[in-house]
Design a protein around this motif. Structure first.
Motif, PDB file in Angstrom:
ATOM      1  N   VAL A  34       1.008  -1.257   0.000  1.00 37.44           N
ATOM      2  CA  VAL A  34       0.182  -0.121  -0.134  1.00 37.44           C
ATOM      3  C   VAL A  34       0.761   1.185  -0.035  1.00 37.44           C
ATOM      4  O   VAL A  34       1.716   1.376   0.795  1.00 37.44           O
ATOM      5  CB  VAL A  34      -0.910   0.046   1.237  1.00 37.44           C
ATOM      6  CG1 VAL A  34      -1.627   1.323   1.210  1.00 37.44           C
ATOM      7  CG2 VAL A  34      -1.949  -1.245   1.116  1.00 37.44           C
ATOM      8  N   LEU A  35       0.742   1.943  -0.831  1.00 36.14           N
ATOM      9  CA  LEU A  35       1.222   3.417  -1.038  1.00 36.14           C
ATOM     10  C   LEU A  35       0.293   4.606  -0.987  1.00 36.14           C
ATOM     11  O   LEU A  35      -0.871   4.385  -1.276  1.00 36.14           O
ATOM     12  CB  LEU A  35       1.956   3.499  -2.314  1.00 36.14           C
ATOM     13  CG  LEU A  35       3.022   2.401  -2.498  1.00 36.14           C
ATOM     14  CD1 LEU A  35       3.548   2.541  -4.015  1.00 36.14           C
ATOM     15  CD2 LEU A  35       4.210   2.433  -1.573  1.00 36.14           C
ATOM     16  N   ASP A  36       0.667   5.680  -0.416  1.00 38.84           N
ATOM     17  CA  ASP A  36      -0.281   6.792  -0.575  1.00 38.84           C
ATOM     18  C   ASP A  36      -0.793   7.070  -1.929  1.00 38.84           C
ATOM     19  O   ASP A  36      -1.658   7.539  -2.217  1.00 38.84           O
ATOM     20  CB  ASP A  36       0.485   8.151   0.052  1.00 38.84           C
ATOM     21  CG  ASP A  36       0.709   7.824   1.591  1.00 38.84           C
ATOM     22  OD1 ASP A  36      -0.022   7.143   2.068  1.00 38.84           O
ATOM     23  OD2 ASP A  36       1.560   8.490   2.074  1.00 38.84           O
ATOM     24  N   GLU A  37       0.105   6.796  -2.932  1.00 40.83           N
ATOM     25  CA  GLU A  37      -0.230   7.222  -4.145  1.00 40.83           C
ATOM     26  C   GLU A  37       0.989   6.555  -5.143  1.00 40.83           C
ATOM     27  O   GLU A  37       2.107   6.225  -4.724  1.00 40.83           O
ATOM     28  CB  GLU A  37       0.005   8.746  -4.548  1.00 40.83           C
ATOM     29  CG  GLU A  37       1.294   9.339  -4.309  1.00 40.83           C
ATOM     30  CD  GLU A  37       1.307  10.735  -4.061  1.00 40.83           C
ATOM     31  OE1 GLU A  37       2.374  11.380  -4.400  1.00 40.83           O
ATOM     32  OE2 GLU A  37       0.402  11.384  -3.511  1.00 40.83           O
ATOM     33  N   PRO A  38       0.548   6.071  -6.341  1.00 42.65           N
ATOM     34  CA  PRO A  38       1.806   5.664  -7.315  1.00 42.65           C
ATOM     35  C   PRO A  38       2.798   6.573  -7.166  1.00 42.65           C
ATOM     36  O   PRO A  38       2.787   7.809  -7.117  1.00 42.65           O
ATOM     37  CB  PRO A  38       1.047   5.473  -8.525  1.00 42.65           C
ATOM     38  CG  PRO A  38      -0.400   5.522  -8.168  1.00 42.65           C
ATOM     39  CD  PRO A  38      -0.667   6.437  -7.123  1.00 42.65           C
ATOM     40  N   GLU A  39       3.877   5.999  -7.575  1.00 39.05           N
ATOM     41  CA  GLU A  39       5.281   6.761  -7.717  1.00 39.05           C
ATOM     42  C   GLU A  39       5.199   7.526  -9.165  1.00 39.05           C
ATOM     43  O   GLU A  39       4.898   6.889 -10.136  1.00 39.05           O
ATOM     44  CB  GLU A  39       6.298   5.951  -7.578  1.00 39.05           C
ATOM     45  CG  GLU A  39       6.731   5.140  -6.243  1.00 39.05           C
ATOM     46  CD  GLU A  39       7.950   4.186  -6.199  1.00 39.05           C
ATOM     47  OE1 GLU A  39       8.734   4.328  -7.087  1.00 39.05           O
ATOM     48  OE2 GLU A  39       8.010   3.463  -5.375  1.00 39.05           O
ATOM     49  N   HIS A  40       5.870   8.777  -9.004  1.00 41.46           N
ATOM     50  CA  HIS A  40       5.910   9.749 -10.220  1.00 41.46           C
ATOM     51  C   HIS A  40       7.258  10.190 -10.045  1.00 41.46           C
ATOM     52  O   HIS A  40       7.719  10.303  -9.084  1.00 41.46           O
ATOM     53  CB  HIS A  40       4.840  10.920 -10.079  1.00 41.46           C
ATOM     54  CG  HIS A  40       3.443  10.246 -10.200  1.00 41.46           C
ATOM     55  ND1 HIS A  40       2.988   9.875 -11.403  1.00 41.46           N
ATOM     56  CD2 HIS A  40       2.509  10.031  -9.329  1.00 41.46           C
ATOM     57  CE1 HIS A  40       1.805   9.474 -11.282  1.00 41.46           C
ATOM     58  NE2 HIS A  40       1.385   9.476 -10.063  1.00 41.46           N
ATOM     59  N   LEU A  41       7.826  10.464 -11.519  1.00 37.94           N
ATOM     60  CA  LEU A  41       8.992  10.941 -11.385  1.00 37.94           C
ATOM     61  C   LEU A  41       9.095  12.375 -11.750  1.00 37.94           C
ATOM     62  O   LEU A  41       8.182  12.838 -12.595  1.00 37.94           O
ATOM     63  CB  LEU A  41       9.822  10.282 -12.778  1.00 37.94           C
ATOM     64  CG  LEU A  41      10.233   8.865 -12.460  1.00 37.94           C
ATOM     65  CD1 LEU A  41      10.881   8.397 -13.810  1.00 37.94           C
ATOM     66  CD2 LEU A  41      10.695   8.242 -11.441  1.00 37.94           C
ATOM     67  N   ALA A  83       4.699   7.123 -14.579  1.00 38.27           N
ATOM     68  CA  ALA A  83       5.408   6.195 -13.862  1.00 38.27           C
ATOM     69  C   ALA A  83       4.415   5.457 -12.862  1.00 38.27           C
ATOM     70  O   ALA A  83       4.010   6.055 -12.115  1.00 38.27           O
ATOM     71  CB  ALA A  83       6.671   6.724 -13.094  1.00 38.27           C
ATOM     72  N   CYS A  84       4.820   4.298 -13.162  1.00 38.88           N
ATOM     73  CA  CYS A  84       3.907   3.181 -12.016  1.00 38.88           C
ATOM     74  C   CYS A  84       4.777   2.041 -11.876  1.00 38.88           C
ATOM     75  O   CYS A  84       5.127   1.351 -12.624  1.00 38.88           O
ATOM     76  CB  CYS A  84       2.706   2.924 -12.456  1.00 38.88           C
ATOM     77  SG  CYS A  84       1.640   1.952 -11.362  1.00 38.88           S
ATOM     78  N   GLY A  85       5.013   1.961 -10.478  1.00 37.72           N
ATOM     79  CA  GLY A  85       6.176   0.801 -10.170  1.00 37.72           C
ATOM     80  C   GLY A  85       7.402   1.072 -10.361  1.00 37.72           C
ATOM     81  O   GLY A  85       8.281   2.020 -10.591  1.00 37.72           O
ATOM     82  N   GLU A  86       7.795  -0.207 -11.407  1.00 38.00           N
ATOM     83  CA  GLU A  86       9.248  -0.047 -11.906  1.00 38.00           C
ATOM     84  C   GLU A  86       9.227   0.354 -13.479  1.00 38.00           C
ATOM     85  O   GLU A  86      10.349   0.176 -14.055  1.00 38.00           O
ATOM     86  CB  GLU A  86      10.000  -1.350 -11.849  1.00 38.00           C
ATOM     87  CG  GLU A  86      10.344  -1.660 -10.183  1.00 38.00           C
ATOM     88  CD  GLU A  86      10.937  -3.109 -10.175  1.00 38.00           C
ATOM     89  OE1 GLU A  86      11.067  -3.873 -10.896  1.00 38.00           O
ATOM     90  OE2 GLU A  86      11.249  -3.341  -8.692  1.00 38.00           O
ATOM     91  N   HIS A  87       8.251   0.877 -13.885  1.00 32.09           N
ATOM     92  CA  HIS A  87       8.275   0.988 -15.455  1.00 32.09           C
ATOM     93  C   HIS A  87       7.330   2.173 -15.761  1.00 32.09           C
ATOM     94  O   HIS A  87       6.579   3.048 -14.599  1.00 32.09           O
ATOM     95  CB  HIS A  87       7.156  -0.105 -16.101  1.00 32.09           C
ATOM     96  CG  HIS A  87       7.645  -1.449 -15.958  1.00 32.09           C
ATOM     97  ND1 HIS A  87       7.544  -2.367 -15.087  1.00 32.09           N
ATOM     98  CD2 HIS A  87       8.266  -1.965 -17.058  1.00 32.09           C
ATOM     99  CE1 HIS A  87       8.201  -3.608 -15.433  1.00 32.09           C
ATOM    100  NE2 HIS A  87       8.599  -3.401 -16.616  1.00 32.09           N
ATOM    101  N   LEU A  88       7.843   2.835 -16.866  1.00 34.16           N
ATOM    102  CA  LEU A  88       7.221   4.088 -17.506  1.00 34.16           C
ATOM    103  C   LEU A  88       6.004   3.546 -18.554  1.00 34.16           C
ATOM    104  O   LEU A  88       6.659   2.987 -19.549  1.00 34.16           O
ATOM    105  CB  LEU A  88       8.092   5.114 -18.172  1.00 34.16           C
ATOM    106  CG  LEU A  88       7.702   6.317 -18.767  1.00 34.16           C
ATOM    107  CD1 LEU A  88       7.215   7.395 -17.505  1.00 34.16           C
ATOM    108  CD2 LEU A  88       8.476   6.830 -19.678  1.00 34.16           C
ATOM    109  N   ILE A 122       8.143   0.817 -20.501  1.00 32.02           N
ATOM    110  CA  ILE A 122       9.662   0.608 -20.749  1.00 32.02           C
ATOM    111  C   ILE A 122      10.142   0.748 -19.198  1.00 32.02           C
ATOM    112  O   ILE A 122       9.422   1.351 -18.350  1.00 32.02           O
ATOM    113  CB  ILE A 122      10.379   1.555 -21.463  1.00 32.02           C
ATOM    114  CG1 ILE A 122      11.799   1.516 -21.629  1.00 32.02           C
ATOM    115  CG2 ILE A 122      10.013   2.934 -20.983  1.00 32.02           C
ATOM    116  CD1 ILE A 122      12.464   2.190 -22.647  1.00 32.02           C
ATOM    117  N   ALA A 123      11.174  -0.459 -18.770  1.00 32.30           N
ATOM    118  CA  ALA A 123      11.541  -0.219 -17.548  1.00 32.30           C
ATOM    119  C   ALA A 123      12.211   1.113 -17.186  1.00 32.30           C
ATOM    120  O   ALA A 123      12.963   1.426 -18.125  1.00 32.30           O
ATOM    121  CB  ALA A 123      12.328  -1.463 -17.219  1.00 32.30           C
ATOM    122  N   LEU A 124      12.059   1.615 -15.772  1.00 36.52           N
ATOM    123  CA  LEU A 124      12.629   2.858 -15.795  1.00 36.52           C
ATOM    124  C   LEU A 124      14.290   2.660 -15.745  1.00 36.52           C
ATOM    125  O   LEU A 124      15.085   3.714 -15.977  1.00 36.52           O
ATOM    126  CB  LEU A 124      12.380   2.981 -14.189  1.00 36.52           C
ATOM    127  CG  LEU A 124      10.885   3.469 -14.073  1.00 36.52           C
ATOM    128  CD1 LEU A 124      10.247   3.991 -12.563  1.00 36.52           C
ATOM    129  CD2 LEU A 124      10.474   4.727 -14.885  1.00 36.52           C
TER     130      LEU A 124
END
Length: 290
Positions: A34-41, A83-88, A122-124
């Motif tokens: 659980v995250l507060d929100e998806p990760e963004h770059l 960006a979401c998880g380990e991918h763009l 694509i993987a970050l």
């Protein structure tokens, strides 16, 4: 105002458009997920001088005289990346033929089936050396190569009985030009996009779709978008490149809203090609309800 000038002066009392969130409920994740929100770059650095991303090569382009849209013969374009998880994840317009084009074997239904809004990823970790690293959704997984034939998001395609058809026809409708953002209020993804209804890429509407899944990489979550909802129609105008942008009030600043992370209210921007003046402007605030 001359064409190409951005109108940054919003109307005194812009109308508020209410949009109801539809679709499945929020995914339940394990506690450690659980995250507060998806990760963004905040910034993306892509390998300098390399050919990255997506491309459709010459054999997939639908040429004249079969092509009657008076714009271009196909390809990929108009992308939006999150960006979401380990991918763009790159959402984009898919305008080429889903295979090798030849005038003698061209089929309008086949062309239309492979067109609309698609997604690749694509993987970050590959962004420093991206050439050939992206993979398109192929109908079951992100397995099609960056220059191969993928499968568009089916729920965003316009059925033939509703006027949908191939991009090359020039007199059929299709959706294009996605802009995707995470909505913290809805706890889901929001996509705005345009619609083409005739030759010269003309269309007077803006549409919206919602995806309730936090993780775009699990299963077919990246494909689970709600049927398009009409957000705006402006007869006599052509509307391109719609996107939701943050308001400049204290709440938006405090929540660090951006073009890929928004809340309950956002401003709708669109390029408005009117009868005599072309402007990129905002006339509406969108308010989401759940």
């Amino acid at each position: 105002m001359p064409p190409g000038i951005i109108d940054t002066m919003p109307p005194a009392n812009p109308p508020v458009v209410g949009v109801a969130f539809v679709g499945a409920g929020r995914d339940v994740l394990a506690p450690h997920q659980v995250l507060d929100e998806p990760e963004h770059l905040d910034h993306l650095r892509v390998g300098h001088g390399e050919r990255g991303g997506l491309e459709d090569l010459q054999p997939r382009l639908v040429l004249a005289p079969v092509n009657r849209n008076y714009t271009f013969p196909g390809g990929v374009g108009d992308p939006s990346a999150v960006a979401c998880g380990e991918h763009l994840y790159v959402f984009y317009g898919e305008y080429g033929y889903p295979g090798e084009y030849a005038p003698g074997t061209w089929n309008g239904e086949v062309e239309a089936a492979g067109q609309c809004i698609s997604v690749a990823r694509i993987a970050l970790a590959d962004l420093d050396s991206p050439t050939g690293a992206a993979r398109r959704w192929d109908g079951r997984a992100f397995a099609a190569p960056h220059d191969g034939v993928g499968a568009p998001i089916a729920t965003l395609q316009i059925p033939a009985q509703d006027g949908g058809g191939p991009v090359s026809a020039g007199d059929r409708s299709f959706h294009w030009g996605p802009s995707v953002s995470w909505n913290a209020h809805l706890q889901g993804w929001v996509m705005t996009f345009g619609g083409v209804d005739s030759e010269f890429w003309a269309g007077d509407s803006v549409w919206l779709s919602l995806n309730p899944h936090r993780d775009l990489g699990a299963g077919a979550n990246s494909q689970d978008w709600s049927p398009p909802q009409l957000l705006l129609r402006k007869p006599g105008h052509t509307l391109w490149y719609p996107s939701l942008q943050p308001l400049d009030g204290p709440d938006g600043v405090a929540e660090r809203h951006t073009s890929v992370k928004l809340g309950r209210r956002a401003r709708l921007w669109v390029k408005d090609l009117g009868p005599s003046v072309h402007r990129y402007l905002s006339e509406h605030i969108v308010e989401f309800h759940r």
